[in-house]
Design a protein around this motif. Structure first.
Motif, PDB file in Angstrom:
ATOM      1  N   ASP A 144       0.809  -1.222   0.000  1.00 21.52           N
ATOM      2  CA  ASP A 144       0.000   0.000   0.000  1.00 21.52           C
ATOM      3  C   ASP A 144       0.842   1.272   0.000  1.00 21.52           C
ATOM      4  OD1 ASP A 144      -2.261  -1.547   0.019  1.00 21.52           O
ATOM      5  OD2 ASP A 144      -2.623  -1.374   2.175  1.00 21.52           O
ATOM      6  N   ASN A 145       1.998   1.242   0.673  1.00 14.54           N
ATOM      7  CA  ASN A 145       2.795   2.466   0.815  1.00 14.54           C
ATOM      8  C   ASN A 145       3.533   2.871  -0.461  1.00 14.54           C
ATOM      9  OD1 ASN A 145       4.394   0.083   1.343  1.00 14.54           O
ATOM     10  ND2 ASN A 145       6.056   1.440   1.939  1.00 14.54           N
ATOM     11  N   ILE A 146       3.635   1.972  -1.455  1.00 15.14           N
ATOM     12  CA  ILE A 146       4.306   2.329  -2.718  1.00 15.14           C
ATOM     13  C   ILE A 146       3.388   2.146  -3.921  1.00 15.14           C
ATOM     14  CG2 ILE A 146       6.600   1.782  -1.816  1.00 15.14           C
ATOM     15  CD1 ILE A 146       6.468  -0.813  -3.517  1.00 15.14           C
ATOM     16  N   ARG A 147       2.129   1.763  -3.683  1.00 22.21           N
ATOM     17  CA  ARG A 147       1.217   1.477  -4.792  1.00 22.21           C
ATOM     18  C   ARG A 147       1.032   2.691  -5.711  1.00 22.21           C
ATOM     19  NH1 ARG A 147      -3.377   0.140  -2.113  1.00 22.21           N
ATOM     20  NH2 ARG A 147      -4.236   2.218  -2.399  1.00 22.21           N
ATOM     21  N   GLY A 148       0.907   3.873  -5.144  1.00 28.92           N
ATOM     22  CA  GLY A 148       0.708   5.069  -5.963  1.00 28.92           C
ATOM     23  C   GLY A 148       1.888   5.337  -6.877  1.00 28.92           C
ATOM     24  N   ARG A 149       3.103   5.182  -6.345  1.00 27.31           N
ATOM     25  CA  ARG A 149       4.297   5.428  -7.159  1.00 27.31           C
ATOM     26  C   ARG A 149       4.426   4.412  -8.287  1.00 27.31           C
ATOM     27  NH1 ARG A 149       8.911   5.680  -2.810  1.00 27.31           N
ATOM     28  NH2 ARG A 149       7.287   4.717  -1.539  1.00 27.31           N
ATOM     29  N   LEU A 150       4.194   3.145  -7.981  1.00 26.43           N
ATOM     30  CA  LEU A 150       4.311   2.129  -9.025  1.00 26.43           C
ATOM     31  C   LEU A 150       3.223   2.291 -10.088  1.00 26.43           C
ATOM     32  CD1 LEU A 150       5.274  -1.126  -7.067  1.00 26.43           C
ATOM     33  CD2 LEU A 150       6.740   0.651  -8.050  1.00 26.43           C
ATOM     34  N   GLY A 151       1.997   2.611  -9.647  1.00 27.23           N
ATOM     35  CA  GLY A 151       0.910   2.794 -10.601  1.00 27.23           C
ATOM     36  C   GLY A 151       1.117   3.995 -11.498  1.00 27.23           C
ATOM     37  N   SER A 152       1.648   5.073 -10.951  1.00 28.44           N
ATOM     38  CA  SER A 152       1.846   6.285 -11.750  1.00 28.44           C
ATOM     39  C   SER A 152       3.019   6.160 -12.717  1.00 28.44           C
ATOM     40  CB  SER A 152       2.049   7.493 -10.837  1.00 28.44           C
ATOM     41  OG  SER A 152       3.168   7.315  -9.996  1.00 28.44           O
ATOM     42  N   MET A 153       3.843   5.118 -12.569  1.00 27.25           N
ATOM     43  CA  MET A 153       4.958   4.916 -13.499  1.00 27.25           C
ATOM     44  C   MET A 153       4.482   4.553 -14.897  1.00 27.25           C
ATOM     45  SD  MET A 153       7.866   2.993 -11.200  1.00 27.25           S
ATOM     46  CE  MET A 153       8.932   2.756 -12.624  1.00 27.25           C
ATOM     47  N   ILE A 154       3.237   4.096 -15.022  1.00 22.39           N
ATOM     48  CA  ILE A 154       2.697   3.774 -16.347  1.00 22.39           C
ATOM     49  C   ILE A 154       2.741   5.010 -17.236  1.00 22.39           C
ATOM     50  CG2 ILE A 154       0.645   3.056 -17.637  1.00 22.39           C
ATOM     51  CD1 ILE A 154      -0.156   1.394 -15.183  1.00 22.39           C
ATOM     52  N   LEU A 155       2.256   6.139 -16.718  1.00 22.23           N
ATOM     53  CA  LEU A 155       2.264   7.376 -17.492  1.00 22.23           C
ATOM     54  C   LEU A 155       3.677   7.888 -17.716  1.00 22.23           C
ATOM     55  CD1 LEU A 155      -0.306   8.717 -18.582  1.00 22.23           C
ATOM     56  CD2 LEU A 155      -0.779   7.230 -16.644  1.00 22.23           C
ATOM     57  N   LEU A 156       4.563   7.651 -16.739  1.00 23.12           N
ATOM     58  CA  LEU A 156       5.956   8.074 -16.894  1.00 23.12           C
ATOM     59  C   LEU A 156       6.603   7.372 -18.072  1.00 23.12           C
ATOM     60  CD1 LEU A 156       8.503   9.533 -15.858  1.00 23.12           C
ATOM     61  CD2 LEU A 156       8.898   7.586 -14.345  1.00 23.12           C
ATOM     62  N   THR A 157       6.383   6.071 -18.194  1.00 23.14           N
ATOM     63  CA  THR A 157       7.003   5.335 -19.287  1.00 23.14           C
ATOM     64  C   THR A 157       6.335   5.647 -20.627  1.00 23.14           C
ATOM     65  OG1 THR A 157       5.646   3.422 -18.648  1.00 23.14           O
ATOM     66  CG2 THR A 157       7.916   3.435 -17.915  1.00 23.14           C
ATOM     67  N   VAL A 158       5.020   5.913 -20.628  1.00 18.78           N
ATOM     68  CA  VAL A 158       4.367   6.356 -21.864  1.00 18.78           C
ATOM     69  C   VAL A 158       5.032   7.636 -22.356  1.00 18.78           C
ATOM     70  CG1 VAL A 158       2.257   7.301 -22.868  1.00 18.78           C
ATOM     71  CG2 VAL A 158       2.127   5.262 -21.444  1.00 18.78           C
ATOM     72  N   ASN A 159       5.223   8.598 -21.474  1.00 14.97           N
ATOM     73  CA  ASN A 159       5.803   9.873 -21.875  1.00 14.97           C
ATOM     74  C   ASN A 159       7.276   9.751 -22.252  1.00 14.97           C
ATOM     75  OD1 ASN A 159       3.439  11.344 -21.621  1.00 14.97           O
ATOM     76  ND2 ASN A 159       3.791  11.821 -19.468  1.00 14.97           N
ATOM     77  N   THR A 160       7.987   8.824 -21.604  1.00 17.55           N
ATOM     78  CA  THR A 160       9.362   8.552 -22.013  1.00 17.55           C
ATOM     79  C   THR A 160       9.382   8.001 -23.438  1.00 17.55           C
ATOM     80  OG1 THR A 160       9.968   8.053 -19.717  1.00 17.55           O
ATOM     81  CG2 THR A 160      11.476   7.304 -21.431  1.00 17.55           C
ATOM     82  N   GLY A 161       8.426   7.120 -23.733  1.00 19.21           N
ATOM     83  CA  GLY A 161       8.315   6.599 -25.091  1.00 19.21           C
ATOM     84  C   GLY A 161       7.957   7.686 -26.092  1.00 19.21           C
ATOM     85  N   VAL A 162       7.059   8.605 -25.701  1.00 19.51           N
ATOM     86  CA  VAL A 162       6.686   9.716 -26.594  1.00 19.51           C
ATOM     87  C   VAL A 162       7.900  10.557 -26.943  1.00 19.51           C
ATOM     88  CG1 VAL A 162       5.374  11.865 -26.746  1.00 19.51           C
ATOM     89  CG2 VAL A 162       4.286   9.816 -25.837  1.00 19.51           C
ATOM     90  N   LEU A 163       8.695  10.920 -25.940  1.00 22.48           N
ATOM     91  CA  LEU A 163       9.898  11.715 -26.195  1.00 22.48           C
ATOM     92  C   LEU A 163      10.867  10.957 -27.094  1.00 22.48           C
ATOM     93  CD1 LEU A 163      11.782  14.103 -25.739  1.00 22.48           C
ATOM     94  CD2 LEU A 163      12.554  13.007 -23.611  1.00 22.48           C
ATOM     95  N   THR A 164      11.045   9.665 -26.818  1.00 24.09           N
ATOM     96  CA  THR A 164      11.939   8.860 -27.662  1.00 24.09           C
ATOM     97  C   THR A 164      11.434   8.838 -29.098  1.00 24.09           C
ATOM     98  OG1 THR A 164      12.438   7.462 -25.742  1.00 24.09           O
ATOM     99  CG2 THR A 164      13.040   6.605 -27.914  1.00 24.09           C
TER     100      THR A 164
END
Length: 459
Positions: A144-164
């Motif tokens: 529970d204490n890291i669920r938000g960070r791991l879940g929000s990484m989905i958008l981080l990697t999408v945007n990393t892919g967009v920049l690439t």
């Protein structure tokens, strides 16, 4: 206490496997973002003399190429939502790679505009499916204490892919990139062999020994750990109890309770804020928006800067989501985005009347601030919030339904945005988006309930 002993550290003994598996499964969002970023400048060139294709592509064709990803996403949402509890999270996650492989194959062997239509439909199918299955998968393996960070990484990697994708399309011609990019979904398939099904799904299927092994794997604990044994038994009892209650009393009345209606309202406003703040439209029609702003800066440079800011914004979400909560991020994001949209609309209005070349850099600064503020809340927290809004009994059905609605809104927004710009102008369009986002801010301020730290087994 050392850094790695901190229970909130992603690389602590307890969390590191969860974090590493999250990186592996996020190859799929990265591949999707890569397609979005690569196609954005390409779509701009298809109707010009610099088109890499040997057949004509009309402006209307480009609008369909841009928006069909929304239709594909709706199909992916429905398929993943239907199959995720029947066949499991892992088989659905394996399936994500194949539409992506089809997309890049059709892009490379394109013979007519219909190839691009089908390709974008396939890209959308992967997009829609992973937005259903990955948040569910990550929420079931994460503490529970890291669920938000791991879940929000989905958008981080999408945007990393967009920049690439922006960078690749700027430095390589149309037919050079696809044969190499196709290796990304192949790596995703290989990575999926390295970790098991989630313990919660295995418990629901009555596979208790495999569930226990899965639990020990994701929590990175020894088999003879007595405390871990007790923790697993507690999880098993909670899941079995929740399943029994759902099987016993699940009917239409579960959907018309007061908590359910509050969740519907909050979910609907979050979706409206996400799409009608123009967040996805700005990414998809970035070159058109910069052209309308009369900026004097290089378009390619502006695109790469915005792509970089998207990454910074979503990374900030991973740092702030579990520390400060979802509500404050949504308030800051919606108010800031509304202000930036209003300022951008005002700038473009006066840029048509006066010569503003002396401050031609201002549109980039305004849009960079807007993109950052959007990504720390309106974009970055959407899927975390949808999972946490709904009562346990109706969560899977409601989340799937709302993600289908979101995909439909993506299609709608991408279709009407260029029409609004053509009919009303960029200034009025941005002002309308600002008003919509402001109204959502007031809802968040008065009605949005904090869900930080909430257990997904609680109502």
């Amino acid at each position: 206490m050392t850094f790695l002993e901190n229970p909130n550290c992603l690389l602590s003994r307890r969390n590191r496997i969860q974090f590493l598996v999250t990186l592996l499964v996020n190859i799929a969002p990265f591949a999707h973002g890569l397609g979005i970023g690569w196609m954005s400048p390409v779509m701009r060139d298809l109707t010009t003399d610099q088109s890499p294709l040997n057949f004509p592509v009309l402006v209307e064709d480009v609008s369909w190429i841009g928006s069909l990803v929304g239709i594909g996403a709706m199909i992916g949402n429905i398929l993943a939502g239907t199959l995720i509890n029947r066949i499991g999270r892992k088989p659905v996650m394996f399936g994500l790679a194949f539409p992506a492989l089809i997309f890049w194959s059709l892009v490379y062997y394109v013979q007519s505009v219909e190839y691009l239509y089908v390709g974008r439909l396939m890209a959308g199918l992967t997009n829609g499916a992973f937005y259903v299955v990955l948040p569910t998968f990550l929420s079931e393996i994460a503490d529970d204490n890291i669920r938000g960070r791991l879940g929000s990484m989905i958008l981080l990697t999408v945007n990393t892919g967009v920049l690439t994708g922006y960078i690749v399309s700027s430095h390589f011609d149309y037919f050079t990139a696809p044969p190499f990019i196709i290796a990304v979904p192949i790596c995703y398939i290989i990575g999926n062999f390295l970790f098991p099904e989630t313990p919660i799904h295995l418990i629901r299927k009555g596979k208790f020994q495999k569930a226990k092994e899965s639990f020990q794997f994701y929590k990175n604990i020894r088999r003879d750990d007595i405390k871990a044994e007790s923790e697993f038994e507690d999880l098993k009892l909670k899941v079995i109890k929740a399943e029994a209650e759902q099987a016993k009393s699940f009917d239409y009345r579960d959907f018309i309770t007061k908590p359910a209606f509050k969740a519907y309202a909050s979910g609907a406003v979050v979706l409206i804020a996400n799409q009608f703040s123009a967040s996805f439209c700005v990414s998809s029609y970035l070159s058109t928006i910069f052209a309308a702003s009369h900026t004097t800066l290089d378009m390619t440079m502006c695109t790469i800067v915005i792509g970089s800011v998207q990454i910074v914004g979503t990374y900030a979400t991973t740092l702030l989501c579990d520390k400060y909560g979802r509500r404050i991020l949504m308030l800051v994001s919606s108010s800031g985005a509304a202000i930036c949209l209003a300022i951008f609309g005002t700038y473009t209005y006066f840029a048509k009347i006066y010569n503003l070349t002396a401050v031609g850099w201002l549109p980039l600064v305004i849009l960079a601030c807007y993109v950052f503020l959007c990504n720390i809340g309106l974009v970055g927290c959407v899927f975390v919030l949808l999972l946490e809004f709904f009562p346990t009994k109706i969560r899977s059905v409601c989340v799937s339904t709302f993600i289908v609605i979101l995909s439909g809104m993506v299609f709608l927004a991408l279709k009407i945005f260029p029409i609004c710009v053509a009919e009303w102008g960029i200034s009025v369009t941005m002002w309308c988006c600002s008003v919509s986002t402001t109204l959502c801010f007031f809802y968040f301020y008065f009605f949005l309930v904090e869900t930080k730290g909430k257990s997904l087994l609680e109502n």
